[in-house]
Design a protein around this motif. Structure first.
Motif, PDB file in Angstrom:
ATOM      1  N   ASP A 192       0.830  -1.214   0.000  1.00 26.06           N
ATOM      2  CA  ASP A 192       0.000   0.000   0.000  1.00 26.06           C
ATOM      3  C   ASP A 192       0.859   1.256   0.000  1.00 26.06           C
ATOM      4  O   ASP A 192       0.495   2.282   0.576  1.00 26.06           O
ATOM      5  CB  ASP A 192      -0.940   0.020   1.209  1.00 26.06           C
ATOM      6  N   ILE A 239       0.057  -3.614  -4.171  1.00 24.85           N
ATOM      7  CA  ILE A 239      -1.297  -3.216  -3.795  1.00 24.85           C
ATOM      8  C   ILE A 239      -2.066  -4.507  -3.545  1.00 24.85           C
ATOM      9  O   ILE A 239      -2.261  -5.308  -4.463  1.00 24.85           O
ATOM     10  CB  ILE A 239      -1.971  -2.399  -4.902  1.00 24.85           C
ATOM     11  N   SER A 310      -6.619  -6.994   4.734  1.00 29.13           N
ATOM     12  CA  SER A 310      -6.636  -5.622   4.202  1.00 29.13           C
ATOM     13  C   SER A 310      -8.007  -5.028   4.467  1.00 29.13           C
ATOM     14  O   SER A 310      -9.031  -5.633   4.122  1.00 29.13           O
ATOM     15  CB  SER A 310      -6.340  -5.630   2.696  1.00 29.13           C
ATOM     16  N   ARG A 322      -6.937   3.022   5.808  1.00 29.97           N
ATOM     17  CA  ARG A 322      -6.510   1.720   5.299  1.00 29.97           C
ATOM     18  C   ARG A 322      -5.663   1.011   6.355  1.00 29.97           C
ATOM     19  O   ARG A 322      -4.844   1.643   7.026  1.00 29.97           O
ATOM     20  CB  ARG A 322      -5.689   1.876   4.011  1.00 29.97           C
TER      21      ARG A 322
END
Length: 758
Positions: A192, A239, A310, A322
């Motif tokens: 991330d 990601i 996540s 996040r």
């Protein structure tokens, strides 16, 4: 201590990149981001702006969606768009709808132009060319892969596999269970956009994350901007899967194959308009875990378990929260030679890794993005030597080696803060990055036959690292972009070092042809591991011909130029790079064990040519890719740091064990009738250095193939054969720096995947 005491590099020590860190709320500089900016101008055939057009950006792999409207100048802008594949749909009364495929790259902000034609009496949708012009905003060589690319590459989705890197990256290969890119070892993992600090580079033999948890990964191999840190040889910006691609779904993946291998995972995911989650649990085992010192596999079991999660919450239109967390536990048997197996050598290595980061992403106003992310990382590795002699063995056949024990325990606490501003022709970034580190290290030696007293050493080094950067991507015109910035790093541990390194580059796109020329010059500073050998252990090493010198940071100077050529939706890229190094990090090995001791060589030079090619989806069924590298890896001068018994030549350059002149990879993925699919990969290497050289080992080739079939949207079966011809070859035999290792044997694997709602 016997002459088997050979050194390597990283495993035993931990690259403690220490130094003081401010863990203020604004701490940390992002080594990389995961967001791009999508902006453009919508106009008619006479280039007059079209106001109040509705622009919808829809992710191809999930339900993520963003909407905007054009202003009086026909402009629109969407910030904080996660990197990935998208479809953009533009609607305006009186005009034909426009649809186009779009790839968003991290930290990118290209200015796109969209032409809308007046609508005829019968409305239709104008689908534009899906191949976007090459973005002339970057001076680096990179590749962006999706989870579909990973699944389509034979063997790439296995838990401990790095095939998704080596298959798509020129000059990337695995040697002695360590990833090498452009002749070096130091690489960075980010999740991330948040770095995962780990100074124990060579003590861990698997990837930082399970490839099955990856949604998109950006692979950069040089020409980094100031934001991307100092790990010269590779940056992997991951990601993860988010849950936006799931609707209350569970996916089960189970495999079984040769050498009693299994690699299974259960994952859950769901989302609403504002919240998404993804979580997984994986288990794996095999009888062939690490590369072996002889063709026959002996004492080579591996098993592991891991969890990943996540979470994404869109608190407001301007604020996103996040969280990413992972935990892994791995067990490896260290492979034996026939003699070691006979006398009862049973060395093992255990690894534990826990990581978590929390990110707040705030859009202060259009074009201004702020990211704050504290993180924590715990990494533990334990190499334990065992000796189980058989009393019935005749005298002289017992184990006379020195048995090592190496335990490394590292804790990292830190954070990052970045400010990104996209305004007009500027795409600027600035930020801070830092972490504090606490290590506990134990190293011991004992003679298996009891001929000498045990020696041991316990250390508790502390330290930290602090960096800041600033840079700007300035588009002089739509076809010329200049990049410039600097990175300051303060390192404090066994020594204190400060470095300010410039990065400059340019990218020029030739109008109409859309060819992009790029050039780059940059300097890097890589903080050293903190390795200390003292007391009786140091004296014993000196008595055996070894010496220890403090390790200093590696300093790199890199020049690169390249050319990207799009031809009929194909994309060809050519790169030439030169890296000149002072205090080059290498390693020496303890026998064929996976204990690596770092050392530094006075100078090194790495230079080469690289070629990549990738096709579009031909006939909507077939896609092919190619990677090629021709490079030289050479060192010069004395050993300037570490514990070693290696004496380099008095003058001139000598070849390093990573030197492999030519590497080639060719792959394909195809969608076939009846919901079947196939993919394959051929890899060739011209051979690594033969002992101390100058000759090289013979070339080697492997081919792997996957076949599968989907039954509806829920059920899929596949079969993979890796190294189909079972070609066995010696990868490296340079005991000076790497040990002796053979490639993996042929392996067959079957996989079942089933997805259902809960």
């Amino acid at each position: 201590m016997s002459g088997h005491f050979r050194l390597c590099r990283s495993a035993c020590c931990k690259l403690f990149l220490p130094c003081i860190v401010l863990v203020l709320i604004f701490q940390g500089i992002a080594l990389a981001g995961i967001f791009g900016t999508v902006r453009g101008i919508v106009h008619d055939a006479q280039h007059r702006p079209i106001e109040n057009a509705t622009v919808v950006l829809q992710a191809k792999q999930s339900d993520w969606k963003r909407e905007a409207a054009t202003d009086g100048e026909g402009r629109f802008q969407m910030d904080a768009v996660p990197a990935g594949l998208y479809t953009i749909h533009i609607v305006r009364d009186g005009f034909r709808d426009v649809k186009s495929d779009l790839t968003v790259l991290p930290d990118s902000a290209p200015l796109l132009h969209f032409l809308m034609e007046l609508a005829p009496v019968h409305q239709s949708v104008e689908v534009t060319d899906s191949a976007q012009p090459v973005d002339a905003g970057f001076s680096t060589a990179s590749a962006t892969l999706t989870r579909e690319d990973i699944q389509a590459t034979p063997g790439a989705s296995r838990t401990n596999s790095l095939e998704f890197i080596t298959a798509y990256t020129p000059g990337a290969y695995m040697v002695h269970d360590q990833l090498h890119i452009r002749g070096g070892h130091q690489v960075s993992w980010l999740i991330d956009g948040v770095p995962v600090p780990n100074t124990n580079i060579a003590s861990n033999v698997g990837p930082q994350f399970d490839p099955k948890d990856i949604d998109v990964v950006e692979i950069q191999r040089g020409g980094y901007s100031a934001e991307y840190g100092d790990r010269t040889y590779g940056v992997f910006n991951v990601i993860p899967r988010s849950g936006f691609e799931r609707n209350r779904e569970i996916e089960l993946a189970a495999t079984y194959g040769s050498f009693h291998s299994t690699d299974s995972q259960i994952s859950f995911g769901d989302h609403t308009d504002r919240f998404a989650y993804y979580t997984s649990l994986s288990v794996n085992r095999t009888d062939v875990g690490l590369m072996t010192p002889e063709p026959q596999e002996r004492h080579d079991n591996n098993n592991g378990v891991g969890g990943f999660t996540s979470l994404i919450f869109n608190a407001t239109k301007a604020d996103q929260l996040r969280f990413v967390g992972s935990a892994r536990a791995d067990y490896f048997q260290i492979p034996n030679t026939a003699d070691q197996q006979f006398i009862g050598v049973r060395d093992i290595q255990r690894e534990r890794d826990v990581f978590g980061n929390f990110s707040w992403v705030h859009t202060a106003r259009p074009g201004i993005l702020i990211t704050l992310a504290p993180f924590f990382h715990w990494n533990w590795s334990a190499y334990d030597g065992y000796d189980r002699p058989d009393p019935s063995l005749p005298p002289g056949s017992q184990d006379t080696r020195i048995i090592p024990t190496d335990h490394q325990d590292s804790h990292y606490e830190g954070g990052l803060a970045t400010l990104a501003v996209t305004r007009g022709r500027h795409n600027a970034r600035a930020g801070l990055y830092g972490f504090a580190q606490q290590d506990d290290a134990f190293f011991g030696l004992v003679a298996a036959d009891g001929s000498s007293a045990p020696l041991s050493q316990t250390e508790h080094p502390r330290g930290g690292l602090f960096s800041l950067f600033a840079e700007d991507q300035y588009r002089i015109t739509d076809w010329l972009t200049l990049n410039g910035g600097f990175r300051y790093t303060h390192f404090s541990g066994g020594l204190i070092e400060d470095h300010v390194n410039p990065r400059v580059g340019a990218a020029l796109r030739v109008p109409k042809l859309h060819w992009v020329f790029r050039a780059f010059y940059g300097r890097y500073y890589q903080a050293p591991p903190l390795l200390t050998v003292s007391g009786p252990l140091l004296q014993q090493a000196i008595d055996q011909g070894f010496d220890f010198l403090p390790l200093r940071g590696e300093r790199d100077e890199q020049r690169e130029f390249g050319l990207t050529i799009p031809i009929r939706h194909w994309e060809f890229d050519i790169s030439n790079f030169q890296t000149h190094v002072r205090n080059f990090f290498d390693h020496d090995v303890l026998g064929n064990a996976n204990i690596f001791f770092p050392l530094t060589i006075d100078r090194a030079r790495i230079h080469g040519w690289e070629l990549t090619a990738r096709s579009p989806r031909i006939a909507n069924r077939l896609q092919v890719y190619l990677t090629y590298s021709h490079q030289f890896v050479e060192g010069a001068g004395a050993i300037t740091g570490g514990l070693t018994d290696f004496t380099p030549p008095d003058q001139g350059f000598f070849l390093l064990d990573h030197d492999q002149r030519d590497t080639l990879g060719i792959g394909f993925s195809a969608t076939l009738p009846w919901r079947t699919f196939a993919s394959g990969n051929l890899s060739y290497g011209s051979g690594f250095l033969d002992e101390d050289g100058p000759n090289h080992l013979p070339g080697h080739t492997e081919f792997s193939l996957s076949l599968g079939k989907s039954f509806g949207e829920r059920f899929r079966v596949s079969f993979t054969a890796q190294n189909i011809s079972d070609s066995r070859y010696l990868l490296d035999n340079a005991n000076t720096f790497g040990g002796t290792h053979w490639n993996y044997p042929r392996q067959f694997t079957g996989e079942l995947r089933y997805r259902f709602h809960f």
